[in-house]
Design a protein around this motif. Structure first.
Motif, mmCIF file in Angstrom:
data_model
loop_
_atom_site.group_PDB
_atom_site.id
_atom_site.type_symbol
_atom_site.label_atom_id
_atom_site.label_comp_id
_atom_site.label_asym_id
_atom_site.label_seq_id
_atom_site.Cartn_x
_atom_site.Cartn_y
_atom_site.Cartn_z
ATOM 1 N N GLU A 93 80.455 59.401 7.690
ATOM 2 C CA GLU A 93 80.584 57.969 7.954
ATOM 3 C C GLU A 93 80.195 57.623 9.396
ATOM 4 O O GLU A 93 79.514 56.621 9.641
ATOM 5 C CB GLU A 93 82.023 57.509 7.678
ATOM 6 C CG GLU A 93 82.449 57.570 6.218
ATOM 7 C CD GLU A 93 82.881 58.977 5.770
ATOM 8 O OE1 GLU A 93 83.216 59.143 4.587
ATOM 9 O OE2 GLU A 93 82.869 59.908 6.623
ATOM 10 N N VAL A 96 76.305 57.836 9.776
ATOM 11 C CA VAL A 96 75.586 56.697 9.204
ATOM 12 C C VAL A 96 75.809 55.449 10.040
ATOM 13 O O VAL A 96 74.878 54.668 10.275
ATOM 14 C CB VAL A 96 76.009 56.473 7.739
ATOM 15 C CG1 VAL A 96 75.462 55.138 7.220
ATOM 16 C CG2 VAL A 96 75.496 57.615 6.863
ATOM 17 N N GLN A 97 77.022 55.252 10.528
ATOM 18 C CA GLN A 97 77.284 54.075 11.360
ATOM 19 C C GLN A 97 76.427 54.099 12.619
ATOM 20 O O GLN A 97 75.885 53.064 13.044
ATOM 21 C CB GLN A 97 78.758 54.001 11.750
ATOM 22 C CG GLN A 97 79.081 52.753 12.577
ATOM 23 C CD GLN A 97 80.562 52.630 12.907
ATOM 24 O OE1 GLN A 97 81.378 53.412 12.439
ATOM 25 N NE2 GLN A 97 80.895 51.632 13.718
ATOM 26 N N GLY A 122 78.556 64.852 3.501
ATOM 27 C CA GLY A 122 77.983 63.652 2.889
ATOM 28 C C GLY A 122 76.869 63.998 1.929
ATOM 29 O O GLY A 122 76.075 64.895 2.181
ATOM 30 N N GLN A 129 77.548 54.673 -1.504
ATOM 31 C CA GLN A 129 78.790 53.928 -1.239
ATOM 32 C C GLN A 129 78.724 53.222 0.116
ATOM 33 O O GLN A 129 79.123 52.047 0.244
ATOM 34 C CB GLN A 129 79.983 54.887 -1.275
ATOM 35 C CG GLN A 129 80.258 55.497 -2.641
ATOM 36 C CD GLN A 129 81.355 56.552 -2.581
ATOM 37 O OE1 GLN A 129 82.235 56.511 -1.704
ATOM 38 N NE2 GLN A 129 81.310 57.514 -3.498
ATOM 39 N N LEU A 130 78.212 53.925 1.116
ATOM 40 C CA LEU A 130 78.091 53.318 2.439
ATOM 41 C C LEU A 130 77.045 52.201 2.448
ATOM 42 O O LEU A 130 77.119 51.278 3.269
ATOM 43 C CB LEU A 130 77.710 54.398 3.462
ATOM 44 C CG LEU A 130 78.783 55.468 3.700
ATOM 45 C CD1 LEU A 130 78.224 56.600 4.556
ATOM 46 C CD2 LEU A 130 80.007 54.859 4.364
ATOM 47 N N GLN A 133 78.643 48.912 2.091
ATOM 48 C CA GLN A 133 79.334 48.471 3.305
ATOM 49 C C GLN A 133 78.365 47.940 4.349
ATOM 50 O O GLN A 133 78.642 46.937 5.022
ATOM 51 C CB GLN A 133 80.131 49.645 3.879
ATOM 52 C CG GLN A 133 80.849 49.336 5.191
ATOM 53 C CD GLN A 133 81.610 50.540 5.708
ATOM 54 O OE1 GLN A 133 81.837 51.525 4.993
ATOM 55 N NE2 GLN A 133 82.018 50.487 6.976
ATOM 56 N N TYR A 134 77.202 48.584 4.478
ATOM 57 C CA TYR A 134 76.270 48.245 5.550
ATOM 58 C C TYR A 134 75.045 47.456 5.078
ATOM 59 O O TYR A 134 74.147 47.185 5.860
ATOM 60 C CB TYR A 134 75.811 49.519 6.265
ATOM 61 C CG TYR A 134 76.921 50.196 7.046
ATOM 62 C CD1 TYR A 134 77.456 49.605 8.193
ATOM 63 C CD2 TYR A 134 77.435 51.425 6.638
ATOM 64 C CE1 TYR A 134 78.463 50.231 8.918
ATOM 65 C CE2 TYR A 134 78.437 52.050 7.354
ATOM 66 C CZ TYR A 134 78.955 51.451 8.492
ATOM 67 O OH TYR A 134 79.947 52.066 9.210
#
Length: 326
Positions: A93, A96-97, A122, A129-130, A133-134
């Motif tokens: 996470e 990726v952020q 990951g 899934q991420l 979110q993004y």
């Protein structure tokens, strides 16, 4: 002014083989569709070199060549990340952020086996899934399979290519890579034994090739090119091994090539030596005369191979690749 959105692809891309090319082709089509940047992120050295140096995989390309191939395939920008322990400790996470904050991706293009973050926790499902979110999309092209000369069908992997090269199957490696396997090194002076028996060779610097996957000991057909002679391609008879006919107490490895039809002084020049076909095992001959007779046969075979293939891409056109859409 808002940052320009980007299409992202992340991987080691060692060798930039046909599977990598397959991924870049999809990424480029997405980037071209909306005039977005295509950013490829690669790592140098391989992360395993930091985490477990004893198991570092041998290289298939220099980082300079990898960047060149990625850009030729359409990457607007190639980012080379040094895999520090701090970077490798980031959770999937967090990783990726960081990518999102820095590069503003609207899409990721990755293979189905893509792994990322600490301990490779990951996977492609977490990336999807991420994505929610993004606000980016995730694209996974079909696995690219290739048909080898023994009719075995296999997915293209850097590990497979290393194995093929190590088995002397350089024609199959070329099919997998989309181009012949190539070693780059400086030409150094040897004992000049080849010159004494009528076959002067160029010798590659072992220090430059030590980290790279080396072909099985034997004799190969191939080509040599030199950056300072950009318009010339030399047909080469290549030997990899210990020169068993001659005394070699230190068991020193030699990678040397006899360039057909040239007598240029190439010492200290950089050479790109490409392997296109297996000729024979390396053998210990009972006399130098027997070795010379065999070398004449080797050169004749190399010349025949070069003439046969001069109008088509070496070792690639006869075989077929296919996508696995199952």
């Amino acid at each position: 002014m808002p940052p320009q959105p980007s299409i992202m692809t992340i991987g080691n891309f060692d060798g930039f083989h046909r599977g990598h090319q397959h991924i870049l082709a999809l990424a480029k089509s997405l980037a071209d569709k909306h005039d977005d940047k295509l950013i490829a992120i690669t790592f140098d050295p391989h992360p395993i070199a930091i985490l477990n140096p004893g198991k570092t995989p041998t290289r298939l390309t220099t980082i300079e060549r990898r960047i060149e191939l990625l850009k030729a395939a359409g990457a607007t920008e190639v980012v080379v990340l040094k895999p520090t322990r701090q970077l490798l400790a980031e959770s999937p996470e967090q990783f990726v952020q960081q990518i999102v904050d820095q590069y503003h991706p609207i899409a990721f293009v990755e293979g189905a086996d893509f792994r990322f973050g600490h301990e490779r926790a990951g996977d492609i499902n977490l990336l999807r899934q991420l994505a929610e979110q993004y606000n980016f999309t995730v694209h996974t092209p079909d696995t690219l399979n290739i048909t080898l000369t023994n009719n075995h069908i296999a997915p293209v992997r850097s590990s497979l290519i290393r194995w093929l090269i190590g088995q002397g199957r350089v024609a199959d490696a070329a099919v997998s890579l989309g181009h012949p396997y190539t070693l780059t090194a400086s030409v150094v002076r040897g004992a000049q034994m080849g010159r004494k028996i009528g076959f002067p060779t160029i010798n590659l610097c072992n220090g430059h090739t030590a980290a790279f996957q080396l072909p099985l000991h034997g004799v190969y057909a191939g080509t040599a090119t030199f950056p300072h002679l950009p318009d010339q391609i030399f047909t080469a008879a290549i030997s990899v091994g210990l020169k068993p006919t001659f005394e070699n107490k230190q068991k020193q490895l030699f990678i040397e090539a006899y360039l057909l039809d040239t007598d240029l002084d190439l010492y200290d020049k950089t050479v790109h030596l490409s392997f296109t076909a297996w000729i024979r095992d390396q053998l210990a001959f009972s006399s130098v005369d027997d070795l010379i007779a065999q070398m004449h046969r080797d050169v004749a075979q190399v010349r025949c191979f070069a003439l046969k293939n001069r109008h088509e891409p070496l070792a690639v056109t006869a075989l077929q690749s296919q996508s696995d859409s199952r």
